[in-house]
Design a protein around this motif. Structure first.
Motif, PDB file in Angstrom:
ATOM      1  N   LEU A  96       0.822  -1.207   0.000  1.00 39.05           N
ATOM      2  CA  LEU A  96       0.000   0.000   0.000  1.00 39.05           C
ATOM      3  C   LEU A  96       0.859   1.261   0.000  1.00 39.05           C
ATOM      4  CD1 LEU A  96      -2.704  -1.291   2.480  1.00 39.05           C
ATOM      5  CD2 LEU A  96      -2.867  -1.082   0.002  1.00 39.05           C
ATOM      6  N   GLY A  97       1.937   1.256   0.771  1.00 36.13           N
ATOM      7  CA  GLY A  97       2.808   2.437   0.794  1.00 36.13           C
ATOM      8  C   GLY A  97       3.372   2.721  -0.573  1.00 36.13           C
ATOM      9  N   ASN A  98       3.922   1.693  -1.200  1.00 36.39           N
ATOM     10  CA  ASN A  98       4.500   1.874  -2.524  1.00 36.39           C
ATOM     11  C   ASN A  98       3.481   2.424  -3.501  1.00 36.39           C
ATOM     12  OD1 ASN A  98       7.206   1.418  -3.050  1.00 36.39           O
ATOM     13  ND2 ASN A  98       7.003  -0.767  -2.798  1.00 36.39           N
ATOM     14  N   PHE A  99       2.278   1.847  -3.492  1.00 31.43           N
ATOM     15  CA  PHE A  99       1.292   2.266  -4.488  1.00 31.43           C
ATOM     16  C   PHE A  99       0.788   3.658  -4.219  1.00 31.43           C
ATOM     17  CE2 PHE A  99      -1.273   0.639  -7.978  1.00 31.43           C
ATOM     18  CZ  PHE A  99      -2.187   1.656  -8.122  1.00 31.43           C
ATOM     19  N   ILE A 100       0.398   3.890  -2.984  1.00 31.27           N
ATOM     20  CA  ILE A 100      -0.389   5.088  -2.680  1.00 31.27           C
ATOM     21  C   ILE A 100       0.454   6.297  -2.295  1.00 31.27           C
ATOM     22  CG2 ILE A 100      -2.058   5.986  -1.004  1.00 31.27           C
ATOM     23  CD1 ILE A 100      -3.275   4.298  -3.152  1.00 31.27           C
ATOM     24  N   LEU A 101       1.597   6.057  -1.625  1.00 34.33           N
ATOM     25  CA  LEU A 101       2.317   7.217  -1.077  1.00 34.33           C
ATOM     26  C   LEU A 101       2.659   8.279  -2.113  1.00 34.33           C
ATOM     27  CD1 LEU A 101       3.545   8.375   1.572  1.00 34.33           C
ATOM     28  CD2 LEU A 101       5.698   7.387   0.823  1.00 34.33           C
ATOM     29  N   PRO A 102       3.277   7.911  -3.235  1.00 34.67           N
ATOM     30  CA  PRO A 102       3.590   8.984  -4.182  1.00 34.67           C
ATOM     31  C   PRO A 102       2.342   9.711  -4.674  1.00 34.67           C
ATOM     32  CG  PRO A 102       4.762   6.973  -4.758  1.00 34.67           C
ATOM     33  CD  PRO A 102       3.768   6.605  -3.708  1.00 34.67           C
ATOM     34  N   ILE A 103       1.274   8.969  -4.900  1.00 31.76           N
ATOM     35  CA  ILE A 103       0.057   9.608  -5.415  1.00 31.76           C
ATOM     36  C   ILE A 103      -0.520  10.533  -4.354  1.00 31.76           C
ATOM     37  CG2 ILE A 103      -2.173   9.229  -6.480  1.00 31.76           C
ATOM     38  CD1 ILE A 103      -1.311   6.457  -7.242  1.00 31.76           C
ATOM     39  N   MET A 104      -0.456  10.071  -3.120  1.00 31.59           N
ATOM     40  CA  MET A 104      -0.967  10.889  -2.014  1.00 31.59           C
ATOM     41  C   MET A 104      -0.184  12.181  -1.862  1.00 31.59           C
ATOM     42  SD  MET A 104      -1.595   9.125   1.609  1.00 31.59           S
ATOM     43  CE  MET A 104      -3.068   8.173   1.760  1.00 31.59           C
ATOM     44  N   LEU A 105       1.077  12.158  -2.289  1.00 29.44           N
ATOM     45  CA  LEU A 105       1.915  13.343  -2.162  1.00 29.44           C
ATOM     46  C   LEU A 105       1.874  14.197  -3.421  1.00 29.44           C
ATOM     47  CD1 LEU A 105       5.088  11.775  -0.501  1.00 29.44           C
ATOM     48  CD2 LEU A 105       3.285  13.074   0.603  1.00 29.44           C
ATOM     49  N   GLY A 106       1.203  13.701  -4.447  1.00 30.11           N
ATOM     50  CA  GLY A 106       1.173  14.444  -5.701  1.00 30.11           C
ATOM     51  C   GLY A 106       2.432  14.266  -6.515  1.00 30.11           C
ATOM     52  N   ALA A 107       3.159  13.193  -6.264  1.00 35.57           N
ATOM     53  CA  ALA A 107       4.424  12.979  -6.971  1.00 35.57           C
ATOM     54  C   ALA A 107       4.235  11.980  -8.102  1.00 35.57           C
ATOM     55  CB  ALA A 107       5.479  12.466  -6.001  1.00 35.57           C
ATOM     56  N   LYS A 108       5.219  11.959  -9.006  1.00 32.56           N
ATOM     57  CA  LYS A 108       5.098  11.043 -10.141  1.00 32.56           C
ATOM     58  C   LYS A 108       5.581   9.647  -9.762  1.00 32.56           C
ATOM     59  CE  LYS A 108       5.529  14.371 -13.874  1.00 32.56           C
ATOM     60  NZ  LYS A 108       6.387  15.493 -13.392  1.00 32.56           N
ATOM     61  N   ASP A 109       6.454   9.567  -8.772  1.00 30.25           N
ATOM     62  CA  ASP A 109       6.971   8.265  -8.346  1.00 30.25           C
ATOM     63  C   ASP A 109       7.679   8.500  -7.021  1.00 30.25           C
ATOM     64  OD1 ASP A 109       8.141   5.602  -8.251  1.00 30.25           O
ATOM     65  OD2 ASP A 109       7.941   5.568 -10.420  1.00 30.25           O
ATOM     66  N   LEU A 110       8.252   7.425  -6.481  1.00 33.27           N
ATOM     67  CA  LEU A 110       9.083   7.602  -5.297  1.00 33.27           C
ATOM     68  C   LEU A 110      10.386   8.276  -5.718  1.00 33.27           C
ATOM     69  CD1 LEU A 110       8.690   4.162  -3.486  1.00 33.27           C
ATOM     70  CD2 LEU A 110       7.757   6.355  -2.784  1.00 33.27           C
ATOM     71  N   ALA A 111      11.177   8.689  -4.734  1.00 34.03           N
ATOM     72  CA  ALA A 111      12.426   9.399  -5.034  1.00 34.03           C
ATOM     73  C   ALA A 111      13.391   8.536  -5.834  1.00 34.03           C
ATOM     74  CB  ALA A 111      13.087   9.851  -3.737  1.00 34.03           C
ATOM     75  N   PHE A 112      13.431   7.249  -5.521  1.00 28.68           N
ATOM     76  CA  PHE A 112      14.429   6.386  -6.167  1.00 28.68           C
ATOM     77  C   PHE A 112      13.747   5.155  -6.740  1.00 28.68           C
ATOM     78  CE2 PHE A 112      17.373   9.178  -4.361  1.00 28.68           C
ATOM     79  CZ  PHE A 112      17.210   9.275  -2.995  1.00 28.68           C
ATOM     80  N   PRO A 113      13.180   5.276  -7.943  1.00 28.14           N
ATOM     81  CA  PRO A 113      12.407   4.145  -8.490  1.00 28.14           C
ATOM     82  C   PRO A 113      13.245   2.900  -8.711  1.00 28.14           C
ATOM     83  CG  PRO A 113      11.999   6.172  -9.710  1.00 28.14           C
ATOM     84  CD  PRO A 113      13.132   6.452  -8.785  1.00 28.14           C
ATOM     85  N   LYS A 114      14.495   3.059  -9.143  1.00 24.22           N
ATOM     86  CA  LYS A 114      15.302   1.867  -9.393  1.00 24.22           C
ATOM     87  C   LYS A 114      15.627   1.162  -8.086  1.00 24.22           C
ATOM     88  CE  LYS A 114      17.783   4.411 -12.463  1.00 24.22           C
ATOM     89  NZ  LYS A 114      18.822   4.777 -13.448  1.00 24.22           N
ATOM     90  N   ILE A 115      15.871   1.946  -7.050  1.00 23.79           N
ATOM     91  CA  ILE A 115      16.123   1.335  -5.745  1.00 23.79           C
ATOM     92  C   ILE A 115      14.864   0.635  -5.250  1.00 23.79           C
ATOM     93  CG2 ILE A 115      16.589   1.870  -3.319  1.00 23.79           C
ATOM     94  CD1 ILE A 115      18.658   3.813  -4.178  1.00 23.79           C
ATOM     95  N   ASN A 116      13.711   1.174  -5.608  1.00 20.38           N
ATOM     96  CA  ASN A 116      12.456   0.529  -5.237  1.00 20.38           C
ATOM     97  C   ASN A 116      12.381  -0.868  -5.842  1.00 20.38           C
ATOM     98  OD1 ASN A 116       9.993   0.370  -4.008  1.00 20.38           O
ATOM     99  ND2 ASN A 116       8.911   1.567  -5.538  1.00 20.38           N
ATOM    100  N   LEU A 117      12.733  -0.972  -7.120  1.00 21.83           N
ATOM    101  CA  LEU A 117      12.715  -2.287  -7.771  1.00 21.83           C
ATOM    102  C   LEU A 117      13.755  -3.203  -7.140  1.00 21.83           C
ATOM    103  CD1 LEU A 117      11.524  -3.978 -10.078  1.00 21.83           C
ATOM    104  CD2 LEU A 117      13.430  -3.217 -11.501  1.00 21.83           C
ATOM    105  N   LEU A 118      14.931  -2.615  -6.847  1.00 23.77           N
ATOM    106  CA  LEU A 118      15.985  -3.394  -6.195  1.00 23.77           C
ATOM    107  C   LEU A 118      15.494  -3.954  -4.871  1.00 23.77           C
ATOM    108  CD1 LEU A 118      18.996  -4.235  -6.203  1.00 23.77           C
ATOM    109  CD2 LEU A 118      19.480  -2.127  -4.990  1.00 23.77           C
ATOM    110  N   SER A 119      14.718  -3.149  -4.127  1.00 26.35           N
ATOM    111  CA  SER A 119      14.127  -3.612  -2.866  1.00 26.35           C
ATOM    112  C   SER A 119      13.349  -4.897  -3.075  1.00 26.35           C
ATOM    113  CB  SER A 119      13.143  -2.582  -2.315  1.00 26.35           C
ATOM    114  OG  SER A 119      13.771  -1.656  -1.508  1.00 26.35           O
ATOM    115  N   TRP A 120      12.538  -4.907  -4.133  1.00 27.96           N
ATOM    116  CA  TRP A 120      11.725  -6.106  -4.369  1.00 27.96           C
ATOM    117  C   TRP A 120      12.609  -7.302  -4.683  1.00 27.96           C
ATOM    118  CZ3 TRP A 120      10.475  -9.232  -8.737  1.00 27.96           C
ATOM    119  CH2 TRP A 120       9.437 -10.150  -8.498  1.00 27.96           C
ATOM    120  N   TYR A 121      13.638  -7.085  -5.501  1.00 26.93           N
ATOM    121  CA  TYR A 121      14.515  -8.200  -5.836  1.00 26.93           C
ATOM    122  C   TYR A 121      15.267  -8.711  -4.614  1.00 26.93           C
ATOM    123  CZ  TYR A 121      13.583  -8.337 -10.766  1.00 26.93           C
ATOM    124  OH  TYR A 121      12.952  -8.509 -11.965  1.00 26.93           O
TER     125      TYR A 121
END
Lengths: 553, 239, 337
Positions: free
Chosen positions: A104-129
């Protein structure tokens, strides 16, 4: 001033043919496995955490089956010990800690903040891996024969005596910790630096405050677990006495280091739940949360105080009486901010417009069950009682009330609340309500008897038990069956809704929040143009006014 | 559109502070699309590295804590263990690492000043000095292993002056190898990153508007240096 | 099915149990009331203010802000009150009465071994007299265990290489559970037993029923077997300090520190003799680590503690005060409790 009503604003868009959104923007497996889009990464996480949830749940169910009878007649002792160990490891490290933040944080947080994505999208993917690699170690351990140390890995049993895959599973937990850390880091920077214009700190949804507090705890606590596990692995491999008293080490030092992380970890698990509850209470009462600033600061207080209480897990483990008193006192104080939240959510409902839709049912369940879980924490913090109930089923009941009655209910509330946003579809309301009821009834029947049987004298992690404990155990297992049904049903109807659910507009609930101003599902870049926020959190009149103005512009 | 930041005040007229409709014309090749402008990107990256360093402090802090507790419990063994380290080599390594922090800082300056060759040279020097550090560490490890000081089943060292300290010395060596090993691992990761940055610097990626990667690399490198500043006295110099 | 098969409350069989139960029931009452209040209020609000066509949006009418302060301050006061009572009960649980009957316990995978000072050894069974405080000094031979007497409401973790104590005063005769309460491996749930509380006369009869001599006399045999007496003589001529009257005394050490000679100190001096050498003596005592079992350690401990203070002048090395016999709480890193 005229009263604004729901009809004044275009909350429900007429359903149209699916426009371009993040789901149909690109097709193909690689577009998912190599995505940088926080929304797709959230979906990747949903799949992973759900699988681990059911793996951990099956272990729990097998345990409850064994516990129908006092004798250990279903599994061998070693197998049972592996079941409760793996149940704990899988549920904590691979489900509870990632679930709400990473889904939920990943999906909603950027939208809730009015942002296009999280600060570090590639690191986000790395987190999942990284999470998946850690999870692979977990799966390997399960298949290769399990581990039987308890999820707490107390020494010297885990380092010198256990004959199971301790190294592999601690390595898996160690790796997964980095996933957690990177997610927390991403959230912190995003919240600090990527809020939309006009979105000041005190206009933030309370979800953001709680996720922020969670991220702080993640960043500061998880590394301590990492180093503790490193030392555990070193001792296991080299057979040197870091925590082994025969070689000069101190097993109680292990407990201090382990719990220094693991107590804040429970706040990592509950704060995101509280984040969801704040959002749902506001949305399903259509009212500002009472005492916004108090609720916001209580998240920070919980995060801070949560670091000061770890030794309440060691009251009978060998700390001095005076240490015990200090930690008991602090443990009482940490209950206060949680109590503030419960009272404030309740007060929000006064003269509100309370909907009985499914997310709100889970919210009501959360408030009731988290209250019980929280007050039983007071029992445990009271030294005189803890001596008796430490390591008994009373403790098991306490933390399940918070983790299952609290976090998992909040997770389900959030999934149902944001389901239309994530998928563009509504789930079937009556099936969802039925599931919520089954979860609530099943949960209480499973875990309330455990308070009783714990105080009566049943220790935890027991494969066989004294015969007089049987009735309470049978009740508990019966409850587990109902609870299981309550968890399986959503799997069915949520999947069903993907194809057959009613299409949802941008704001099916009539809630306030930036996420409800974009289409459902959102476009890949979340907003067609950067929004400007002119309303306070949950400020219905101001939000309606702003929406009308953007419509007319 | 965005509130001005320190970066904007420091760089008036830089591409990042142009209004949004000019953004397309001044789109920096390294501006990531989810950021409004380079200023926001720079601030986010820097903040991210500071937070990362904070959690690293907790990571090393945990083992420093355990070290301290055992030092209080076994002062004699700890002292004997420290005497087994060659402080001269440790001092050499310390100077090498501080030197590498100097070259790293110069690289950051060079990147911002768009001095391509200078920046590349400084990064290469940092890499060389860091590698020298790791190489010397490897030599020290080898010596310890030869003396039978590696903990575990290969620990054959006996402290003749007082055999009862042997267990404590083995425990000290566990901390020695774990702490310096983790530190060296961080240095090796840093070295890998440096190779990548040398390539980018040579390519001319960095300039006045966009140098934050080098800056945050510097932050990481300085942090690893500071960890060593603590490790050196604790492992080599205690009495 | 008898009601006894469905217990909702454990037997209350110790002097401390009523206090623990009193605190427990008090907490049940307070927290039960608060929880019930919350449940009732949220359901009441959910029904009374349910969404209808005429209240699609809430009327923003906040309750007075002073409400916030009351529900911060009142819970804090209540919680602190709970802490105080809990700590008070905890002190009762932790403070060992000085006239306690001493029993020694060893926990190992997966059994409990109890040794009485009169020499009896029991496995998974503990006979004690009613209405007398019993202090159990215990250590583990392997991993961490925990000795729990639910009916007495006391437990403490049992650690390897360190003595810890738990005490109780049984107030009822009968048979009550003993459980290991810290996960310790395969047969953790089998590491259970019974404590048999007997009337005083019956207990005496049980004690008289044969043993190999008291724990201390068994220890004396070991003292000679391991040749401790060759250095630890009864006078100042020995290479080691005189041990008579040692128990509980404050000892000056060779490196300038001083420690109280409690159970853990005596045990450590056998297993790791150079750790705390007495002032005026050389660190020449060999270690008996690996040669002396946990049970033998307990016998030696009982013997050393049974040696009376000799009282003769000059029989102690200079600087060591004579005759401080009352045990004091441990000031070393490990704790007695």
């Amino acid at each position: 001033m005229t009263t604004t009503t729901i009809d004044d604003a275009p909350f429900i868009e007429p359903s149209a043919t699916a426009p371009r959104n993040y789901l149909n923007d690109e097709y193909g497996v690689m577009s998912w496995l190599l995505t940088r889009d926080h929304k797709r990464i959230a979906i990747l996480y949903i799949f992973s955490v759900t699988i681990f949830f059911f793996v951990g749940g099956i272990f729990a169910f097998l345990m409850r089956l064994e516990l129908l009878t006092p004798e250990g007649d279903l599994f061998t002792s070693d197998t049972y010990n592996k079941l409760f160990t793996l149940h704990g490891i899988v549920m904590i490290f691979f489900f509870l800690i990632p679930a709400i933040p990473a889904v939920l944080g990943n999906f909603i947080l950027p939208i809730m903040l009015g942002a296009k994505d999280l600060a570090f999208p590639k690191i986000n993917l790395l987190s999942w891996y990284i999470y998946m690699i850690g999870g692979t170690f977990g799966v390997y351990v399960i298949i290769a024969g399990g581990v039987d140390t308890g999820w707490t890995f107390y020494t010297p049993f885990s380092t010198q005596y256990s004959n199971t895959h301790v190294f592999a599973v601690t390595l898996g937990a160690f790796i997964t910790g980095f996933s957690s850390i990177l997610t927390g880091l991403n959230f912190l920077v995003t919240i600090h630096r990527m809020r939309a214009p006009g979105l000041t700190w005190f206009r933030l949804p309370l979800f953001v405050w709680s996720i922020y507090a969670t991220s702080v705890v993640i960043m500061l606590a998880t590394p301590v677990l990492a180093i503790t596990l490193v030392l555990l692995m070193v001792e296991r491999v080299l057979h040197v006495g870091i925590f082994d008293p025969a070689l000069g080490g101190d097993p109680v030092l292990y407990q201090h280091m382990f719990w220094f992380y693991s107590h804040p970890a429970v706040y990592i698990m509950i704060l995101p739940g509280m984040a969801v509850i704040s959002e749902c209470v506001a949305a399903f009462t259509r009212k500002k949360i009472f005492g916004y600033k108090f609720v916001a600061f209580s998240s920070l207080a919980i995060a801070f105080l949560g670091f000061l209480v770890w030794a309440h897990h060691l009251f009978v483990a060998g700390i001095s009486i005076y240490s015990a008193m200090i930690f008991s006192f602090l443990s009482m104080i940490v209950a206060v901010p949680s109590a503030i939240k419960v009272f404030n959510w309740t007060a929000t409902m006064y003269r509100a417009s309370v909907s009985w839709q499914t997310p709100m049912l889970y919210v009501l369940g959360f408030i009731g069950l988290f209250t019980i879980g929280g007050v039983t924490g007071l029992f445990l913090a009271a030294l005189g009682i803890d001596v008796h109930v430490h390591d008994s089923y009373f403790v098991v009941a306490h933390f399940h009330y918070i983790m299952v009655g609290g976090t998992i209910m909040a997770y389900l509330a959030g999934i149902h609340y944001w389901w239309p946003k994530i998928t563009g579809r509504m789930y079937p309301e009556w099936w969802a309500r039925l599931s919520a009821l089954l979860v609530f009834v099943g949960f209480n029947l499973t875990f309330f008897p455990q308070f009783l049987v714990g105080y009566v004298g049943m220790p935890r992690r027991y494969h066989a038990y004294a015969p007089e404990f049987q009735v309470l155990n049978v009740l508990s297992t019966a409850g587990a069956t109902i609870l299981a049904a309550g968890y399986v049903l959503p799997m069915i109807y949520l999947f069903w809704s993907l194809k057959f659910g009613r299409k949802a507009g941008a704001n099916p609930w009539g809630a306030v929040g930036l996420e409800w101003t974009t289409p459902s599902p959102p476009p890949k870049e979340n907003f067609h143009e950067t929004p400007v926020v002119t309303w306070d959190a949950y400020d219905y009149p101001a939000f309606l006014k702003a929406m009308r103005e953007t419509q007319n512009a | 559109m965005r509130n001005p930041t320190l970066y904007d005040l420091q760089h008036p007229g830089a591409a990042g502070s142009q209004p949004a409709d000019d953004a397309a014309a001044h789109h920096h090749p390294f501006l990531q699309h989810h950021f409004e402008d380079l200023g926001q990107q720079h601030e986010a990256s820097t903040l991210g590295m500071w937070f990362f360093v904070a959690q690293e402090i907790l990571f090393f802090g945990g083992i420093f804590c355990a070290y301290t507790i055992y030092r209080v419990m076994y002062p004699a063994a700890w002292s004997a263990g420290a005497h087994h380290q060659n402080w001269k080599i440790g001092l050499f390594n310390t100077i090498v690492l501080i030197g590498s922090s100097l070259t790293m800082a110069l690289a950051v300056w060079g990147a911002q000043a768009a001095k391509r060759k200078f920046t590349t040279l400084m990064l290469v020097l940092t890499l060389l000095l860091g590698s020298a550090f790791v190489g010397v560490k490897g030599y020290e490890y080898r010596e310890h292993i030869h003396e039978g000081l590696f903990p575990g089943s290969n620990f054959t060292y006996v402290h003749h002056e007082d055999p009862s300290l042997t267990h404590g010395i083995e425990l000290f060596m566990v901390f020695y190898f774990t702490m310096t090993g983790l530190h060296a691992l961080h240095m090796i990761i840093g070295a890998g990153l440096l190779i990548w940055f040398i390539k980018r610097a040579w390519r001319g990626d960095f300039g006045e508007e966009y140098y934050s990667p080098v800056e945050i690399m510097g932050l990481y490198w300085h942090f690893v240096d500071i960890v060593w500043i603590f490790l050196f006295p604790l492992l080599y110099l205690i009495h | 099915m008898m009601l006894a098969d469905f217990p909702l409350f454990p037997e209350s069989a110790s002097s401390v149990a009523p206090y623990v139960d009193g605190l427990y029931l008090g907490l049940v009452a307070i927290t039960g009331a608060v929880s019930l209040l919350i449940w009732v209020v949220i359901f009441y609000f959910a029904i009374k203010y349910r969404r209808r066509p005429d209240n699609e949006l809430a009327q923003e009418q906040e309750p007075p802000a002073a409400l916030e302060m009351t529900w911060i301050i009142i819970p804090t006061i209540i919680f602190i009150g709970i802490f105080i009572v809990g700590a008070w009960v905890f002190f009762r649980i932790q403070r060992v009465p000085s006239n306690s009957l001493e029993v020694y316990a060893t926990g190992r995978q997966w059994m409990w071994k109890f040794q009485h000072p009169t020499g009896q050894r029991e496995i998974n069974m503990l006979h004690v007299p009613v209405n007398r405080p019993v202090k159990i000094t215990m250590a583990s031979e392997d991993v961490i265990h925990s000795l729990w007497f639910p009916a007495f409401r006391v437990k403490n973790d049992v650690l390897p290489n360190r003595y810890r104590t738990v005490w109780f005063q049984a107030t009822k005769t009968g048979r009550f559970h003993i459980f290991c309460a810290e996960y310790c491996g395969t047969q953790h749930s089998g590491m259970i037993g019974w404590v048999e509380v007997m009337e005083a006369t019956e207990y005496q009869r049980w004690l008289a029923g044969g043993s190999e001599g008291s724990l201390a006399s068994q220890g004396e045999k070991l003292f000679q077997k391991y040749a401790c007496n060759t250095c630890h003589t009864n006078d100042a001529t020995g290479r080691g300090p005189v041990l008579a009257g040692l128990n509980g005394k404050t000892i000056a050490l060779a490196d300038g520190r001083s420690v109280v000679a409690d159970d853990n100190y005596i045990r450590e001096s056998i297993l790791n003799p150079t750790a705390k050498v007495a002032a005026g003596f050389q660190p020449i005592m060999p270690t008996f680590q690996g040669q002396v079992s946990e049970e033998d350690l307990i016998r030696l401990l009982a013997y050393v503690k049974s040696m009376p203070a000799s009282g003769a002048a000059g029989s102690q090395p200079a600087g060591v005060p004579v005759g401080e016999l009352r045990a004091r709480p441990s000031t070393t890193t490990g704790t007695e409790q």
